[in-house]
Design a protein around this motif. Structure first.
Motif, PDB file in Angstrom:
ATOM      1  N   ALA A 148       1.787  -5.776  -4.363  1.00  8.83           N
ATOM      2  CA  ALA A 148       0.187  -6.033  -4.314  1.00  8.83           C
ATOM      3  C   ALA A 148      -0.142  -7.380  -4.597  1.00  8.83           C
ATOM      4  CB  ALA A 148      -0.374  -4.989  -5.141  1.00  8.83           C
ATOM      5  N   TRP A 198      -4.186   2.246  -2.811  1.00 12.22           N
ATOM      6  CA  TRP A 198      -4.898   1.160  -3.383  1.00 12.22           C
ATOM      7  C   TRP A 198      -4.683   0.917  -4.764  1.00 12.22           C
ATOM      8  CZ3 TRP A 198      -5.915  -1.944   0.573  1.00 12.22           C
ATOM      9  CH2 TRP A 198      -6.545  -1.279   1.600  1.00 12.22           C
ATOM     10  N   GLN A 199      -4.037   1.988  -5.228  1.00  4.95           N
ATOM     11  CA  GLN A 199      -3.850   2.024  -6.893  1.00  4.95           C
ATOM     12  C   GLN A 199      -2.888   0.836  -7.243  1.00  4.95           C
ATOM     13  OE1 GLN A 199      -5.539   3.555  -9.292  1.00  4.95           O
ATOM     14  NE2 GLN A 199      -4.270   2.660 -11.057  1.00  4.95           N
ATOM     15  N   ILE A 222       0.822  -1.323   0.057  1.00  2.00           N
ATOM     16  CA  ILE A 222       0.026   0.040   0.090  1.00  2.00           C
ATOM     17  C   ILE A 222       0.884   1.260  -0.013  1.00  2.00           C
ATOM     18  CG2 ILE A 222      -1.919  -1.101   0.951  1.00  2.00           C
ATOM     19  CD1 ILE A 222      -1.185  -0.119   3.778  1.00  2.00           C
ATOM     20  N   PHE A 272      -2.912   4.676   2.458  1.00  6.15           N
ATOM     21  CA  PHE A 272      -3.388   3.607   1.519  1.00  6.15           C
ATOM     22  C   PHE A 272      -3.574   3.753   0.390  1.00  6.15           C
ATOM     23  CE2 PHE A 272      -4.829   3.078   5.922  1.00  6.15           C
ATOM     24  CZ  PHE A 272      -4.638   1.954   6.408  1.00  6.15           C
ATOM     25  N   PHE A 292      -3.182  -2.383  -6.199  1.00  6.56           N
ATOM     26  CA  PHE A 292      -4.092  -3.599  -6.052  1.00  6.56           C
ATOM     27  C   PHE A 292      -4.787  -3.444  -7.618  1.00  6.56           C
ATOM     28  CE2 PHE A 292      -3.085  -3.612  -1.791  1.00  6.56           C
ATOM     29  CZ  PHE A 292      -2.870  -4.886  -1.537  1.00  6.56           C
TER      30      PHE A 292
END
Length: 296
Positions: free
Chosen positions: A265, A60-61, A41, A58, A63
């Motif tokens: 990720a 999340w990009q 993250i 965090f 993932f």
């Protein structure tokens, strides 16, 4: 006056040593896992500082990029399909075979048990090339006969190979557990008019649930994380690659591009299902490894 003796200095020292070893082992396992989760993250710029710093937020990009751009979602679906097929095929064959080998006396039983036990000493990685050559020759023969081959680059065939190579260990573990179960329940079922198949499914298998869960978990981990056979048998099918193969491709691509977030990720995506499954069946796993039935 109590007769209980207080533990001596040597016993306390031994217990302290055991706790120290267990804590050290737990730390060596948990720290890399936690580090991978934190790295997954982080933004790419954060990797050029102190690697032990906590993520600024965090991101999340990572993932999203691993799931869509690197096709990890497609590879995860392939792994789910292959693992489910392999486990299904394995249990269909291994459960009745282990039951018959452990509960009945018949001609050839000793030879069959010896053959299955011998399979425990064969490393699958050493025979992956002969398996590939067999399937390649089978494809060549099929192309001559029907104009097309389907043995290579086929997820069902990969699942079949997984199930076949896992049979020796699975039958060994299940038959060892079945042999400890008392015969009284089977005899009661026979008196009530149940046949062999109904007794097996309604009496023996429910009693052996901890052992069955144990082999399911072990083989799930084996199939889910397997790389060499999958890479060899699905070498020409990019869309049919499994998650470990896709993860290695992602790692190579992201390392060359110096983009580490999606790489971690993808690693988390591989680890997460196994961690969740282990947490769900931990109690049954311990029971299946340590507790047997009472002999009648």
């Amino acid at each position: 006056m109590s007769n209980c003796k207080k533990p001596g200095a040597s016993e306390r020292l031994y217990k302290a040593f055991i706790y120290f070893v267990l804590i050290a082992m737990a730390v060596t396992i948990l720290v890399p896992v936690a580090w991978a989760f934190m790295a997954s993250i982080k933004e790419n710029a954060e990797f050029y500082g102190n690697p032990w710093t906590l993520p600024a937020g965090f991101y999340w990009q990572n993932f999203v990029e691993a799931w869509n751009t690197a096709k990890m979602g497609e590879y995860m679906f392939n792994s789910v399909v292959v693992t489910a097929l392999a486990l299904g095929l394995l249990l269909i064959v291994a459960l009745p075979a282990a039951y018959a080998l452990s509960r009945f006396q018949f001609r050839g039983r000793a030879i069959l048990k010896t053959c299955f036990m011998a399979g425990l000493f064969i490393n699958v990685n050493y025979i992956v090339v002969p398996i590939f050559l067999m399937l390649r020759d089978g494809d060549m023969w099929l192309k001559k006969m029907i104009g097309d081959g389907f043995l290579l680059n086929n997820m069902f065939v990969l699942a079949l190979v997984y199930a076949a190579t896992a049979l020796p260990f699975t039958i060994y573990l299940l038959s060892s557990y079945f042999a400890t179960l008392p015969h009284d329940f089977e005899e009661a079922a026979y008196i009530d008019g149940a046949g062999y198949a109904r007794t097996m499914f309604s009496v023996i298998f429910p009693m052996a649930k901890p052992s069955i869960i144990t082999v399911v978990l072990f083989n799930f981990l084996l199939f889910w994380n397997e790389y060499i056979i999958s890479m060899t048998l699905l070498s020409s099918a990019d869309g049919a690659r499994t998650l470990p193969v896709g993860l290695l491709n992602l790692m190579q691509a992201q390392q060359s591009a110096a983009n580490y977030g999606p790489m971690y990720a993808g690693l988390v995506l591989v680890m997460l299902p196994t961690l969740i499954l282990y947490i769900c069946v931990q109690k049954n796993l311990t029971e299946g490894m340590t507790v047997g039935g009472l002999k009648g």
